[in-house]
Write an enzyme that holds these catalytic residues in place. Structure first.
Site, PDB file in Angstrom:
ATOM      1  N   GLY A 242     -25.099   4.378  10.654  1.00 19.72           N
ATOM      2  CA  GLY A 242     -24.029   4.440  10.059  1.00 19.72           C
ATOM      3  C   GLY A 242     -23.808   3.779   8.522  1.00 19.72           C
ATOM      4  O   GLY A 242     -22.772   3.839   7.934  1.00 19.72           O
ATOM      5  N   GLU A 279     -29.650   2.280  15.207  1.00 18.94           N
ATOM      6  CA  GLU A 279     -30.377   3.614  14.689  1.00 18.94           C
ATOM      7  C   GLU A 279     -30.020   4.012  13.017  1.00 18.94           C
ATOM      8  O   GLU A 279     -29.406   4.931  12.854  1.00 18.94           O
ATOM      9  CB  GLU A 279     -29.691   4.697  15.755  1.00 18.94           C
ATOM     10  CG  GLU A 279     -29.994   4.622  17.043  1.00 18.94           C
ATOM     11  CD  GLU A 279     -29.084   5.561  17.740  1.00 18.94           C
ATOM     12  OE1 GLU A 279     -27.901   6.060  17.297  1.00 18.94           O
ATOM     13  OE2 GLU A 279     -29.277   5.600  18.947  1.00 18.94           O
ATOM     14  N   PRO A 280     -30.304   3.246  12.285  1.00 19.33           N
ATOM     15  CA  PRO A 280     -29.883   3.460  10.892  1.00 19.33           C
ATOM     16  C   PRO A 280     -30.924   4.420  10.141  1.00 19.33           C
ATOM     17  O   PRO A 280     -32.087   4.659  10.489  1.00 19.33           O
ATOM     18  CB  PRO A 280     -30.320   2.040  10.129  1.00 19.33           C
ATOM     19  CG  PRO A 280     -31.419   1.462  11.089  1.00 19.33           C
ATOM     20  CD  PRO A 280     -31.107   1.844  12.414  1.00 19.33           C
ATOM     21  N   ARG A 282     -29.384   6.786   6.673  1.00 17.10           N
ATOM     22  CA  ARG A 282     -29.241   6.679   5.345  1.00 17.10           C
ATOM     23  C   ARG A 282     -29.406   5.282   4.633  1.00 17.10           C
ATOM     24  O   ARG A 282     -29.970   5.165   3.689  1.00 17.10           O
ATOM     25  CB  ARG A 282     -27.792   6.893   5.223  1.00 17.10           C
ATOM     26  CG  ARG A 282     -27.388   7.280   3.705  1.00 17.10           C
ATOM     27  CD  ARG A 282     -25.673   7.245   3.436  1.00 17.10           C
ATOM     28  NE  ARG A 282     -25.180   7.958   4.426  1.00 17.10           N
ATOM     29  CZ  ARG A 282     -24.902   9.298   4.286  1.00 17.10           C
ATOM     30  NH1 ARG A 282     -25.139  10.022   3.104  1.00 17.10           N
ATOM     31  NH2 ARG A 282     -24.196  10.060   5.564  1.00 17.10           N
ATOM     32  N   ARG A 318     -25.613  18.079  -0.339  1.00 17.00           N
ATOM     33  CA  ARG A 318     -24.614  17.042  -0.089  1.00 17.00           C
ATOM     34  C   ARG A 318     -23.308  17.440  -1.053  1.00 17.00           C
ATOM     35  O   ARG A 318     -22.182  17.289  -0.418  1.00 17.00           O
ATOM     36  CB  ARG A 318     -24.964  15.793  -0.108  1.00 17.00           C
ATOM     37  CG  ARG A 318     -26.250  15.285   0.889  1.00 17.00           C
ATOM     38  CD  ARG A 318     -26.421  13.969   0.939  1.00 17.00           C
ATOM     39  NE  ARG A 318     -25.244  12.991   1.320  1.00 17.00           N
ATOM     40  CZ  ARG A 318     -24.497  12.415   0.520  1.00 17.00           C
ATOM     41  NH1 ARG A 318     -24.693  12.279  -1.003  1.00 17.00           N
ATOM     42  NH2 ARG A 318     -23.546  11.661   1.022  1.00 17.00           N
ATOM     43  N   CYS A 348     -26.894  31.513  -6.259  1.00 17.72           N
ATOM     44  CA  CYS A 348     -25.715  32.702  -6.486  1.00 17.72           C
ATOM     45  C   CYS A 348     -24.299  32.157  -5.710  1.00 17.72           C
ATOM     46  O   CYS A 348     -24.155  33.017  -4.888  1.00 17.72           O
ATOM     47  CB  CYS A 348     -26.138  34.136  -6.566  1.00 17.72           C
ATOM     48  SG  CYS A 348     -27.567  34.468  -7.452  1.00 17.72           S
ATOM     49  N   GLU A 349     -23.857  31.041  -6.017  1.00 17.91           N
ATOM     50  CA  GLU A 349     -22.930  30.481  -5.222  1.00 17.91           C
ATOM     51  C   GLU A 349     -21.777  29.705  -5.965  1.00 17.91           C
ATOM     52  O   GLU A 349     -22.699  28.890  -6.874  1.00 17.91           O
ATOM     53  CB  GLU A 349     -22.967  29.696  -3.987  1.00 17.91           C
ATOM     54  CG  GLU A 349     -23.709  30.442  -2.874  1.00 17.91           C
ATOM     55  CD  GLU A 349     -23.111  31.120  -2.151  1.00 17.91           C
ATOM     56  OE1 GLU A 349     -21.702  30.848  -1.831  1.00 17.91           O
ATOM     57  OE2 GLU A 349     -23.621  31.795  -1.413  1.00 17.91           O
ATOM     58  N   TYR A 376     -30.550  12.922   3.714  1.00 18.98           N
ATOM     59  CA  TYR A 376     -29.987  14.104   3.968  1.00 18.98           C
ATOM     60  C   TYR A 376     -30.071  14.801   2.613  1.00 18.98           C
ATOM     61  O   TYR A 376     -28.851  15.672   2.377  1.00 18.98           O
ATOM     62  CB  TYR A 376     -28.436  13.632   4.337  1.00 18.98           C
ATOM     63  CG  TYR A 376     -28.247  12.896   5.665  1.00 18.98           C
ATOM     64  CD1 TYR A 376     -28.671  13.203   6.621  1.00 18.98           C
ATOM     65  CD2 TYR A 376     -27.909  11.312   5.459  1.00 18.98           C
ATOM     66  CE1 TYR A 376     -28.558  12.558   7.936  1.00 18.98           C
ATOM     67  CE2 TYR A 376     -27.831  10.605   6.599  1.00 18.98           C
ATOM     68  CZ  TYR A 376     -28.166  11.522   7.726  1.00 18.98           C
ATOM     69  OH  TYR A 376     -28.023  10.390   8.971  1.00 18.98           O
TER      70      TYR A 376
HETATM   71  C1  LIG Z   1     -27.047  10.632  12.096  1.00 21.23           C
HETATM   72  C2  LIG Z   1     -27.064   9.385  13.183  1.00 21.23           C
HETATM   73  C3  LIG Z   1     -27.558   8.220  12.814  1.00 21.23           C
HETATM   74  C4  LIG Z   1     -27.895   7.786  11.622  1.00 21.23           C
HETATM   75  O1  LIG Z   1     -26.716   7.646  10.720  1.00 21.23           O
HETATM   76  P1  LIG Z   1     -26.747   6.868   9.113  1.00 21.23           P
HETATM   77  O2  LIG Z   1     -25.405   7.186   8.573  1.00 21.23           O
HETATM   78  O3  LIG Z   1     -27.811   7.741   8.543  1.00 21.23           O
HETATM   79  O4  LIG Z   1     -27.239   5.563   9.610  1.00 21.23           O
HETATM   80  C5  LIG Z   1     -27.606   7.514  13.879  1.00 21.23           C
HETATM   81  N1  LIG Z   1     -27.468   7.657  15.308  1.00 21.23           N
HETATM   82  C6  LIG Z   1     -26.907   8.889  15.703  1.00 21.23           C
HETATM   83  C7  LIG Z   1     -26.722   9.580  17.020  1.00 21.23           C
HETATM   84  C8  LIG Z   1     -26.716   9.759  14.548  1.00 21.23           C
HETATM   85  O5  LIG Z   1     -26.185  11.072  14.796  1.00 21.23           O
END
Ligand SMILES: *Cc1c(COP(=O)(O)O)cnc(C)c1O
Length: 420
Positions: A242, A279-280, A282, A318, A348-349, A376
């Site tokens: 996140g 869990e990074p 982005r 995005r 076409c949108e 993304y």
């Molecule tokens: C999407 C997601 C992430 C990664 O989020 P980022 O904002 O890309 O770092 C990590 N864990 C879970 C469960 C997710 O759904």
């Protein structure tokens, strides 16, 4: 405004590492995604520094960009992977990730996906509901395995102070509500084919301040206190991903600044000995990629000027999906007064736009770089309007490797059948 790391202006044109982007576009065509290996590894090493000296596992959230060579690069640099589908599991294996370094997230895992992941022996299932626990228990029995599980908890971080957090609040589909967590853990511990190993949270995406993480950590550790008081030992704590990136002057904390603060809290609460999983997504790849596109037509108008480019919402979803902002820079800037343009694609949108009201000095045939396109974008690309997905190139110093060929119309029709 400074350019993202490893993007530079040299002799009046834009380079990624030591490669001229205009040359790449000529060679491989557009739209073209270009990634910098150094930018990716730098972003990863900020996390590695922040967590140095701890028992930890960085599971790159591969939904951000799941191209095989990207996964391979990160796995070779020490990452595990966070997956959200059976398809991502197969990609993770194809990229050489050891199954025990995989965590399986997501609210809707199928029985088939569970079975395959159990047979491979993945590291942990992050479970999001009581009925998922029961299903996983049943599937694990049927294949005579034990499933290692964490429960994804919803820390309900205060919305008023952090309104941008989209997944850590009451009233969304993710995680188990704070008040139901202890009961859920008791239930999980009573399931014979489940082995409770950790706790998991993920509070949102594109977070640009430290405070939501610090708040979430406190809320999660309150739960850990209660779970362990009930006699259930948690070996690891997974704080999700996140962390935001700089799209347009955003100033998220650096991972190597944020993590020492978070680890200090963990120590202060008496959990300094636990393995930390993150869990990074982005923040690892977002600013390590650009999308090159060519201006097809200029269409000045009474109310708006449009630049029609050859990349579209199917390549860069995005803006259409989230009204997101991507910087757009000419690959070979030209002299002259800029005009104000809406940069739009051929789909076409009316929702097919990439940037609005951008001051650019451009002519048809010029190439533009859409910045911060590593996360993304390609992983969300579609074939809408039967547009083939773009090619991808990885840059490493002066070396370039095509890591995905441009998709042809034949590729797109391959699985279809005409009627007799
Ligand atoms: C999407 C997601 C992430 C990664 O989020 P980022 O904002 O890309 O770092 C990590 N864990 C879970 C469960 C997710 O759904």
């Amino acid at each position: 405004m400074p350019l993202p790391a490893h993007l530079t202006q040299r002799n009046g044109e834009l380079y990624f590492e030591d490669v001229a982007l205009d040359h790449l576009a000529q060679q491989h065509g557009t739209p073209l995604f270009v990634y910098s290996k150094a930018a990716m590894l730098d972003a990863l090493s900020s996390y590695q520094r922040g967590l140095a000296g701890r028992d930890h596992l960085i599971c790159y959230a591969m939904k951000a960009n799941s191209s095989l060579a990207i996964l391979q690069t990160l796995v070779r640099a020490g990452c595990g992977l966070d997956i959200v589908s059976g398809g991502e599991l197969e990609r993770a294996l194809a990229a050489g990730c050891a199954p025990e370094r995989i965590v399986f997230s997501g609210v809707g895992k199928s029985r088939d996906d569970m079975r395959r992941a159990l047979e491979l022996g993945i590291g942990c299932f992050n479970v999001e509901s009581r009925s998922e626990l029961d299903t996983l228990d049943a599937v694990a029995r049927s294949v005579q395995r034990r499933a290692r599980v964490s429960v994804r908890v919803n820390p309900d971080v205060d919305a008023r102070t952090h309104p941008y957090i989209s997944t850590g609040l009451k009233g969304n589909k993710f995680g188990i509500a704070h008040g139901e967590v202890l009961e859920t853990y008791r239930h999980a511990a009573s399931c014979a084919a489940l082995e409770v190993v950790g706790i998991d949270c993920h509070i949102g995406s594109q977070i640009t301040e430290s405070s939501p993480y610090l708040d979430a950590m406190d809320r999660v550790l309150d739960l850990v206190d209660a779970i362990e008081a009930a006699g259930i030992r948690l070996h690891h704590i997974d704080f999700g991903g996140g962390l935001g990136i700089d799209y347009n002057g955003d100033t998220p904390p650096a991972a190597d600044q944020l993590w020492p603060q978070l680890l200090a809290r963990l120590d202060a609460r008496g959990y300094g000995d636990r393995k930390v999983t993150i869990e990074p997504g982005r923040s690892i790849v977002g600013n390590a990629g650009v999308c090159l596109t060519e201006v097809l037509y200029t269409k000045p108008g009474e109310h708006k000027n449009f630049l029609i480019v050859d990349a579209a919402m199917n390549d860069l979803p995005r803006p259409a999906m989230y009204q997101a902002f991507h910087r757009i820079e000419p690959v070979k800037p030209r002299a002259g007064d800029p005009a104000i343009w809406d940069v739009v694609g051929p789909v076409c949108e009316s929702g097919d736009w990439i940037g609005r009201d951008r001051a650019l000095t451009v002519q048809a045939g010029d190439r533009l770089a859409v910045l911060s396109a590593g996360a993304y974008c390609m992983s969300m690309a579609s074939n809408y309007n039967t547009r083939g997905r773009a090619a991808e190139v990885l840059v490493d110093g002066q070396t370039t490797t095509v890591i995905r060929q441009r998709e042809s119309a034949a590729d797109q029709m391959r699985l279809e059948t005409l009627l007799p």
